[in-house]
Design a protein around this motif. Structure first.
Motif, PDB file in Angstrom:
ATOM      1  N   LEU A 164       3.815  10.934   2.769  1.00 18.20           N
ATOM      2  CA  LEU A 164       4.514   9.804   3.369  1.00 18.20           C
ATOM      3  C   LEU A 164       5.781  10.267   4.075  1.00 18.20           C
ATOM      4  N   ALA A 165       6.516  11.161   3.442  1.00 13.49           N
ATOM      5  CA  ALA A 165       7.722  11.692   4.077  1.00 13.49           C
ATOM      6  C   ALA A 165       7.371  12.416   5.371  1.00 13.49           C
ATOM      7  N   GLY A 166       6.295  13.183   5.366  1.00 18.12           N
ATOM      8  CA  GLY A 166       5.917  13.936   6.556  1.00 18.12           C
ATOM      9  C   GLY A 166       5.467  13.051   7.703  1.00 18.12           C
ATOM     10  N   THR A 167       4.611  12.061   7.413  1.00 18.96           N
ATOM     11  CA  THR A 167       4.137  11.196   8.491  1.00 18.96           C
ATOM     12  C   THR A 167       5.264  10.331   9.039  1.00 18.96           C
ATOM     13  N   VAL A 223      -5.635  -0.762   5.400  1.00 22.39           N
ATOM     14  CA  VAL A 223      -4.410   0.007   5.180  1.00 22.39           C
ATOM     15  C   VAL A 223      -4.542   0.857   3.924  1.00 22.39           C
ATOM     16  N   ASP A 224      -5.115   0.282   2.872  1.00 25.73           N
ATOM     17  CA  ASP A 224      -5.295   1.048   1.630  1.00 25.73           C
ATOM     18  C   ASP A 224      -6.153   2.289   1.867  1.00 25.73           C
ATOM     19  N   GLN A 225      -7.201   2.143   2.657  1.00 21.76           N
ATOM     20  CA  GLN A 225      -8.037   3.305   2.942  1.00 21.76           C
ATOM     21  C   GLN A 225      -7.258   4.375   3.690  1.00 21.76           C
ATOM     22  N   GLN A 226      -6.529   3.971   4.720  1.00 24.42           N
ATOM     23  CA  GLN A 226      -5.810   4.963   5.509  1.00 24.42           C
ATOM     24  C   GLN A 226      -4.770   5.697   4.667  1.00 24.42           C
ATOM     25  N   PHE A 227      -3.991   4.971   3.886  1.00 22.63           N
ATOM     26  CA  PHE A 227      -3.032   5.632   3.008  1.00 22.63           C
ATOM     27  C   PHE A 227      -3.748   6.463   1.949  1.00 22.63           C
ATOM     28  N   GLY A 228      -4.896   5.971   1.501  1.00 22.56           N
ATOM     29  CA  GLY A 228      -5.639   6.692   0.475  1.00 22.56           C
ATOM     30  C   GLY A 228      -6.118   8.057   0.939  1.00 22.56           C
ATOM     31  N   ALA A 286      14.279   8.430  -0.398  1.00 22.65           N
ATOM     32  CA  ALA A 286      13.504   9.534   0.184  1.00 22.65           C
ATOM     33  C   ALA A 286      12.982  10.476  -0.895  1.00 22.65           C
ATOM     34  N   ASP A 287      13.745  10.660  -1.947  1.00 27.11           N
ATOM     35  CA  ASP A 287      13.333  11.565  -3.014  1.00 27.11           C
ATOM     36  C   ASP A 287      12.144  11.045  -3.825  1.00 27.11           C
ATOM     37  N   ALA A 302       0.832  -1.202   0.000  1.00 29.45           N
ATOM     38  CA  ALA A 302       0.000   0.000   0.000  1.00 29.45           C
ATOM     39  C   ALA A 302       0.865   1.251   0.000  1.00 29.45           C
ATOM     40  N   MET A 303       1.959   1.210   0.745  1.00 24.99           N
ATOM     41  CA  MET A 303       2.871   2.345   0.750  1.00 24.99           C
ATOM     42  C   MET A 303       3.439   2.602  -0.634  1.00 24.99           C
ATOM     43  N   MET A 304       3.791   1.533  -1.346  1.00 20.75           N
ATOM     44  CA  MET A 304       4.317   1.686  -2.700  1.00 20.75           C
ATOM     45  C   MET A 304       3.255   2.257  -3.634  1.00 20.75           C
ATOM     46  N   LYS A 305       2.010   1.826  -3.457  1.00 22.37           N
ATOM     47  CA  LYS A 305       0.922   2.268  -4.331  1.00 22.37           C
ATOM     48  C   LYS A 305       0.542   3.720  -4.094  1.00 22.37           C
ATOM     49  N   TYR A 306       0.445   4.109  -2.812  1.00 21.22           N
ATOM     50  CA  TYR A 306      -0.095   5.422  -2.492  1.00 21.22           C
ATOM     51  C   TYR A 306       0.966   6.453  -2.094  1.00 21.22           C
ATOM     52  N   GLY A 307       2.175   6.004  -1.779  1.00 19.99           N
ATOM     53  CA  GLY A 307       3.139   6.940  -1.206  1.00 19.99           C
ATOM     54  C   GLY A 307       4.424   7.105  -1.973  1.00 19.99           C
TER      55      GLY A 307
END
Length: 306
Positions: free
Chosen positions: A145-148, A187-192, A138-139, A99-104
């Motif tokens: 995602l970087a902020g959280t 998880v997808d919802q939260q990242f979304g 990081a770039d 999910a991180m890869m998909k949304y972040g």
């Protein structure tokens, strides 16, 4: 103004579980606490003739040694036939990472460090490097995602640990008692929720996290003190005012979710049984709380005295 920005940055540890799960895998383990301290967080109950639903506010990051899972909280948990949390059983990195890869993650476009104001770049890259995140990785982070993650990592370095958080203890106890565990979200919802924010709002999250790295642990300690003493009103003031400084963030991350959860609780009253519902403590504090949403739906909540 400054206090509100710091409170907003720390709020993610009281609102969202999935970002904390990712930060846990990237951060060093904190030192153990020297002594156990008593805590008596707030607990509420919603009841009808054949259904009881307990509402408990969680903190996703805590320092080891804080004793909260006892007295009325433990009694309510033991009396419940099921546990309902934001995400169900505590997600591991294998669940969070896709999910991180998909949304972040942005695999193309300008590097994140180049999008930042020039006076923020060095601090951001140093913080990521200190956490073991190479600049090339990081770039490619989206700003949210970087902020959280920067907010979470700052708190983890100060000794707050996901392993000592409320969900970890509740999940382990539910498994030991063979209680079913389910989630209100995925998880997808939260990242979304974060991914759908405009880039300007995401960049604000990141620049606030960069600016508050030195001060955030002290501000978060105030939130934990309010939570541990059961002072929901003070917790709501400390945390939610920072979110309301950005009406868009407050609506998406707080009010809309609380309204959906209130609908779920009202519907769940139609089914007999006893349920222990545990969500981020910020959702049970302030004028947009789950309790306020339930009141608007003609459902009464009562504070459990102990």
């Amino acid at each position: 103004m400054r206090r509100n920005l710091l409170a907003r940055a720390a709020a993610f540890a009281l609102l969202f579980h999935a970002p904390a799960a990712f930060a846990q895998a990237a951060a060093p383990a904190p030192a153990a606490a020297a002594a156990t301290q008593d805590a008596d967080p707030a607990l509420w109950v919603v009841k009808d003739k054949d259904t009881t639903i307990y509402l408990f506010g969680t903190v996703h990051l805590l320092k080891p040694g804080l004793s909260w899972f006892d007295e009325a909280v433990r009694q309510a948990f033991d009396a419940s036939g099921e546990l309902v949390t934001e995400l169900g059983s505590t997600p591991d990195l294998a669940t969070v990472q896709p999910a991180m890869m998909k949304y972040g993650i942005a695999m193309s476009g300008p590097p994140l460090s180049e999008k930042l104001p020039a006076d923020k770049r060095a601090a951001f890259l140093k913080a990521m490097a200190d956490a073991g995140v190479p600049q090339a990785v990081a770039d490619r982070f989206d700003p949210w995602l970087a902020g959280t993650q920067l907010s979470m990592l700052t708190l983890i370095r100060a000794g707050y640990a996901p392993d000592s958080g409320v969900e970890a203890a509740l999940d382990a106890a539910a498994k030991a008692a063979k209680k079913p565990v389910s989630g209100l979200e995925t998880v997808d919802q939260q990242f979304g929720y974060f991914d759908a924010l405009p880039e300007a709002a995401q960049m604000k999250l990141l620049t606030d996290a960069i600016d508050k790295m030195d001060e955030a642990p002290g501000e978060f300690a105030k939130l934990i003190s309010a939570w541990a003493s059961g002072d929901a009103e003070r917790l709501g003031t400390l945390m939610n005012e920072g979110l309301r400084e950005s009406p868009e963030l407050a609506k998406v991350l707080l009010a809309d979710r609380n309204a959906r959860w209130a609908d779920w609780i009202k519907a769940r009253l139609a089914k007999p049984g006893t349920v222990f519902v545990a969500v981020g403590a910020g959702h049970l504090a302030g004028r947009d709380s789950v309790q306020a949403m339930l009141k608007a739906r003609k459902v009464k909540t009562k504070r459990v005295k102990y």
